[in-house]
Design an enzyme around this catalytic site. Structure first.
Site, PDB file in Angstrom:
ATOM      1  N   LYS A   1      -2.153   0.941  -2.254  1.00  0.00           N
ATOM      2  CA  LYS A   1      -1.185   0.954  -1.142  1.00  0.00           C
ATOM      3  C   LYS A   1      -0.932  -0.455  -0.618  1.00  0.00           C
ATOM      4  O   LYS A   1      -0.220  -0.640   0.357  1.00  0.00           O
ATOM      5  CB  LYS A   1      -1.696   1.843  -0.009  1.00  0.00           C
ATOM      6  CG  LYS A   1      -1.694   3.340  -0.379  1.00  0.00           C
ATOM      7  CD  LYS A   1      -2.061   4.172   0.800  1.00  0.00           C
ATOM      8  CE  LYS A   1      -2.472   5.589   0.412  1.00  0.00           C
ATOM      9  NZ  LYS A   1      -1.339   6.463   0.116  1.00  0.00           N
TER      10      LYS A   1
ATOM     11  N   HIS B   1      -4.891  12.094   7.876  1.00  0.00           N
ATOM     12  CA  HIS B   1      -4.674  12.494   6.484  1.00  0.00           C
ATOM     13  C   HIS B   1      -5.817  13.433   6.097  1.00  0.00           C
ATOM     14  O   HIS B   1      -6.917  13.335   6.637  1.00  0.00           O
ATOM     15  CB  HIS B   1      -4.716  11.215   5.638  1.00  0.00           C
ATOM     16  CG  HIS B   1      -4.385  11.409   4.189  1.00  0.00           C
ATOM     17  ND1 HIS B   1      -5.305  11.857   3.263  1.00  0.00           N
ATOM     18  CD2 HIS B   1      -3.252  11.168   3.485  1.00  0.00           C
ATOM     19  CE1 HIS B   1      -4.743  11.894   2.066  1.00  0.00           C
ATOM     20  NE2 HIS B   1      -3.494  11.478   2.166  1.00  0.00           N
TER      21      HIS B   1
ATOM     22  N   GLN C   1      -2.990   3.032   5.619  1.00  0.00           N
ATOM     23  CA  GLN C   1      -1.558   2.798   5.845  1.00  0.00           C
ATOM     24  C   GLN C   1      -1.287   1.550   6.680  1.00  0.00           C
ATOM     25  O   GLN C   1      -0.138   1.250   6.944  1.00  0.00           O
ATOM     26  CB  GLN C   1      -0.941   4.008   6.558  1.00  0.00           C
ATOM     27  CG  GLN C   1      -0.899   5.278   5.727  1.00  0.00           C
ATOM     28  CD  GLN C   1       0.037   5.173   4.533  1.00  0.00           C
ATOM     29  OE1 GLN C   1       0.910   4.301   4.476  1.00  0.00           O
ATOM     30  NE2 GLN C   1      -0.140   6.053   3.573  1.00  0.00           N
TER      31      GLN C   1
ATOM     32  N   ASP D   1      -9.516   4.293   9.448  1.00  0.00           N
ATOM     33  CA  ASP D   1      -8.795   4.515   8.194  1.00  0.00           C
ATOM     34  C   ASP D   1      -7.590   3.574   8.188  1.00  0.00           C
ATOM     35  O   ASP D   1      -6.605   3.806   8.893  1.00  0.00           O
ATOM     36  CB  ASP D   1      -8.371   5.987   8.111  1.00  0.00           C
ATOM     37  CG  ASP D   1      -7.554   6.284   6.864  1.00  0.00           C
ATOM     38  OD1 ASP D   1      -7.224   5.343   6.119  1.00  0.00           O
ATOM     39  OD2 ASP D   1      -7.232   7.463   6.645  1.00  0.00           O
TER      40      ASP D   1
ATOM     41  N   CYS E   1      -0.055  15.394   2.651  1.00  0.00           N
ATOM     42  CA  CYS E   1      -1.514  15.539   2.827  1.00  0.00           C
ATOM     43  C   CYS E   1      -1.900  15.354   4.292  1.00  0.00           C
ATOM     44  O   CYS E   1      -2.917  14.722   4.606  1.00  0.00           O
ATOM     45  CB  CYS E   1      -2.280  14.555   1.950  1.00  0.00           C
ATOM     46  SG  CYS E   1      -2.014  14.826   0.217  1.00  0.00           S
TER      47      CYS E   1
HETATM   48  N1  PMP Z   1      -5.726   7.899   4.626  1.00  0.00           N
HETATM   49  C1  PMP Z   1      -4.407   7.752   4.795  1.00  0.00           C
HETATM   50  C2  PMP Z   1      -3.865   7.472   6.174  1.00  0.00           C
HETATM   51  C3  PMP Z   1      -3.562   7.835   3.705  1.00  0.00           C
HETATM   52  O1  PMP Z   1      -2.259   7.680   3.873  1.00  0.00           O
HETATM   53  C4  PMP Z   1      -4.103   8.073   2.426  1.00  0.00           C
HETATM   54  C5  PMP Z   1      -3.218   8.180   1.202  1.00  0.00           C
HETATM   55  N2  PMP Z   1      -2.008   8.798   1.399  1.00  0.00           N
HETATM   56  C6  PMP Z   1      -5.481   8.222   2.309  1.00  0.00           C
HETATM   57  C7  PMP Z   1      -6.263   8.122   3.428  1.00  0.00           C
HETATM   58  C8  PMP Z   1      -6.130   8.477   0.990  1.00  0.00           C
HETATM   59  O2  PMP Z   1      -5.912   7.397   0.142  1.00  0.00           O
HETATM   60  P1  PMP Z   1      -6.263   7.484  -1.401  1.00  0.00           P
HETATM   61  O3  PMP Z   1      -5.520   8.680  -1.929  1.00  0.00           O
HETATM   62  O4  PMP Z   1      -5.763   6.202  -1.951  1.00  0.00           O
HETATM   63  O5  PMP Z   1      -7.730   7.644  -1.517  1.00  0.00           O
END
Ligand code: PMP
Length: 618
Positions: free
Chosen positions: A435, A332, A412, A409, A573
């Site tokens: 999430k 991401h 997900q 990370d 993203c």
């Molecule tokens: N890492 C991953 C794999 C994500 O899917 C996301 C959110 N889509 C993020 C980081 C960032 O999360 P946040 O926008 O809640 O900070």
């Protein structure tokens, strides 16, 4: 009076009770001479739904005479207000500002209601229950019924019914039916005959475990009763954010109603309550992640902030020119940009491990990238764009062999897989509350104690210092040194409740159910002509990215939205990984444990119609 809706269970129950009660009353005003009143058809239907409430209604019914007391009861119930499906609050408070002002007669009446309430409460409720502010309001209802209940047995019965519908008590432990449901995990499981989808046996997708009762779970999430474009909402955008169970909504409300204060510093009771609640949430997170201590848990805004914190504190202190940082093509943007920025500032080099055509990290290539200059590896446990589950434990082990530190990370993964930071042996792990059925604006950085202790803070301010002079600053130990300023206290507490909720259901149970649901969805989507699934790793979870030949991802998303089905279409993203597949965007349905086979059927049906040209958005 507004009918059943999407707010607090007590409001719903009270509303339903009121509906039963008033529907059952004869229109001509003649009343209940014959004891238990014969209910109208509507009341009978409602009663079938809720035997307990019917008992309560009938108890009240037998003893209330119109018009005065009915009106009073009506007013008490109206005070609870309701929120209509349009999501515009429709209670007396919002529709009539004059409600806030009483004339003299009303003041007198209000006073006598309070008196009755107090008397009835002291007669019928235990001291603990009587002390509960929310229950006090319910007790107003009890008092009306109580005035007419002569038999001690009935008083007791009424008391028991009211107690079982109480909201949240001052100890901070939700005691509403939703919470009780969640507290009893067996409620969520069906026996072998009751699997939620008829065709699964023939597809060979049913496991030998007790089937997960998705409809029981769905009742915990009020927003899932929403309608969108005239259709029942199918929330298939869980990779973007998840919906919140009532217990989380209630917990945040409880915090602001009874505990709100800044934490740690004040000498008063509410500061103690708020601090206790916040630190309890930290323990819950530690327990959820199997961290060795709550001191390893830092509350932040979300995964993005957590990664930035590590990059801007540990990274700037430990990464130098020609050092190497390894990520993967799956990342991401939140796990690319902070490292690229760090490389730009320090002269370090960003290396990227490639993936195969199924979206799986090529482990040989990854291993080849690792060398003594590798200071940090940062990668996702589950790809948000493809759903690939990476072999995290193995990748961490390989990185440690060359002396690199590893950030995982888990944005997900935590809502789909059991995560154990000690077993994984990662140095940091990040996730976002929103999430995982918790609030937005709160997230977690886990860090090994010795690493957090050895890291200088990123932001400076209040809360994170032990002593300040103009000459020198002494920082607090971790985690406080990383929590400068007033944090998101209420939402940290809400996150704790979300994790407790998920733990009661059991992440392995969630994983099993979702695995079957994903398998079903993949098979169904594969059967559509011109549909290309992006991300076909053997190990994957939740995410179903696809493109449909001849149709833009925006059009497919719009067609689904028209049918009440929420999916994401775009780059998610994660532009590098989509470009790896020659794409700028995909349609991305993503599952959570409250999604159903019927929702997948609806998704597939709409995509088929788009594909057949039966729905157009041009
Ligand atoms: N890492 C991953 C794999 C994500 O899917 C996301 C959110 N889509 C993020 C980081 C960032 O999360 P946040 O926008 O809640 O900070």
């Amino acid at each position: 009076m507004t009918t059943n809706n999407t707010t607090l269970p007590d409001i719903e129950q009270l509303t339903r009770l009121a509906n039963q009660l008033f529907t059952a009353l004869p229109c001509d005003g003649s009343l209940l001479n014959a004891g238990v009143h014969a209910a109208s058809p509507q009341a009978t239907t409602a009663a079938a739904e809720s035997g307990k409430l019917t008992q309560l209604a009938s108890l009240a019914e037998r003893h209330i005479e119109p018009p005065v007391e009915t009106a009073e009861l009506n007013k008490l119930l109206a005070n609870y207000g309701t929120v209509s499906r349009s999501s515009a609050p429709s209670n007396t408070l919002t529709t009539a500002p004059s409600f806030y002002f009483l004339d003299a007669a009303q003041q007198q009446q209000a006073l006598s209601t309070v008196e009755l309430t107090v008397k009835s409460a002291s007669q019928t409720l235990s001291p603990q229950s009587a002390a509960t502010a929310d229950l006090d309001k319910v007790t107003g209802l009890s008092s009306l019924a109580g005035q007419h209940v002569e038999l001690p047995a009935e008083t007791l019965e009424l008391h028991k019914l009211l107690a079982s519908h109480a909201t949240v008590n001052r100890s901070g432990i939700p005691s509403n039916p939703v919470a009780e449901t969640a507290a009893n995990p067996t409620f969520y499981f069906l026996d072998a005959q009751q699997h939620p989808h008829r065709d699964l046996n023939t597809l060979g997708l049913v496991s030998s475990h007790a089937a997960f009762d998705v409809h029981a779970v769905r009742r915990d999430f009020p927003i899932l009763r929403e309608r969108v474009n005239g259709q029942p909402l199918a929330w298939l955008d869980n990779a973007a954010t998840t919906q919140k169970p009532q217990v989380v909504i209630d917990r945040i409300s409880e915090f602001y109603s009874h505990e709100n204060s800044n934490i740690h510093r004040a000498a008063h009771e509410l500061a103690a309550r708020a601090t206790d609640a916040y630190e309890k949430a930290r323990k819950t997170v530690a327990n959820f992640l199997h961290a060795s201590s709550p001191e390893e848990i830092v509350f932040v805004r979300g995964s993005t902030e957590a990664i930035n914190l590590v990059a801007k504190s540990w990274g700037q202190q430990n990464i130098g020119k020609d050092d190497e940082i390894v990520i993967t093509w799956l990342e991401h943007h939140a796990n690319i940009v902070p490292w690229k920025q760090l490389c730009d500032v320090t002269g370090a080099v960003l290396r990227v491990a490639p993936v195969d055509d199924n979206g799986q990290v090529l482990l040989d290539e990854y291993t080849r990238l690792l060398n003594p200059r590798t200071k940090l590896v940062s990668f996702t446990q589950v790809s948000n764009a493809l759903g690939t589950i990476t072999p995290a434990q193995e990748m961490i082990e390989l990185a440690h062999r060359v002396g690199a530190k590893v950030l995982l990370d888990a944005a997900q993964s935590v809502s789909h897989l059991s995560v154990d930071v000690q077993a994984l042996n990662c140095d940091w792990l990040v996730f976002s509350g929103h999430k995982i059925f918790g609030p937005t604006g709160i997230g977690v950085l886990y860090g090994k104690a010795e690493i957090l202790e050895a890291t200088q803070p990123w932001q400076g301010g209040g809360n994170m210092i032990e002593d300040v002079t103009f000459e020198r600053i002494i920082y607090q130990p971790a985690p406080a040194r990383f929590e400068a300023g007033t944090g998101n206290i209420a939402d940290a507490v809400g996150l704790g409740t979300a994790l407790e909720y998920l733990q009661r259901i059991g992440v392995p149970n969630v994983a099993r159910y979702e695995h079957e649901l994903l398998g079903y969805a993949i098979e169904a989507l594969r059967g559509i002509n011109g549909l290309r699934l992006i991300g076909t790793a053997a190990e994957k979870t939740s995410v179903l990215s696809f493109v449909l030949k001849g149709h833009s991802t925006e059009d497919v998303g719009a067609a689904l939205n028209k049918a009440g089905i929420a999916v994401r279409s775009g780059h998610h993203c994660a532009q590098p990984i989509l470009r790896r597949f020659g794409l700028e965007s995909t349609v991305r349905p993503s599952l959570a444990f409250y999604n159903t086979y019927e929702e997948i059927d609806r998704l597939v049906s709409v995509v088929r119609q788009v594909q057949a040209g039966q729905i157009g958005f041009y």
